[in-house]
Design a protein around this motif. Sequence first.
Motif: not given
Length: 212
Positions: A49, A147, A150, A185-193
């Motif tokens: 990260r 999610d 994800g 990447a999955v967690d960053v994607r979820r945080s951005a969402a």
Amino acid sequence: MPPREADEVFGPRMTLFADVLAVGLATAAACLPLVTVPAALSTACAVLRGAGQGRPVTAGRYVALLRRRLRAGDLVAGAVALVGLLLLAADLALAGAGLPGARLFVVAAAAIGACAAVIGLRACGRPESLTDWRAAVRGASRDAVTDVGGSGLVLLAVATAALCAWMLLPLALIAPGPLALALTAVDVRRSAARLLAQPAPAPERLGNTARL
């Protein structure tokens, strides 16, 4: 992606790829005691990260961070994960012995095991896992439900890592690196969402703030 210099042989992506493999090798070694698996994978996610925040992604930084965080809570989390895996294996072995309703039991046990694996892996990918496993598991449980895409990506990453290790055993030594990268990447994607889903400030409030 920034352009490469004239004398640069490998670009930033190739450098990150090499770092992921190095972190994967260090993670595989750290997972050997088994009860250290959650802490090792969580540390790998934290190091990867940091790539987006300008921090070095190296095996040395991974070892330094892991050395500071092998606390009682991390070992308890590893023991819980190990016991759960052993119970699942024992249940599947009993079902394979020809018990009545074995097929239905296998399906139910596999579904429960997959859900537990998704929650555990997503917890490893969350920043909270560095300090508070309970908070990480609670957040991962919510994300696993809200999610679904994800969660599917997490299962696909696990299946890919397992398939690579099955096809060529030495790949198991570096598989934790790409797996940790996928979890991050999955967690960053979820945080951005989640950030995009937050409502914008009301115009009146913005006006009041400007006057202040």
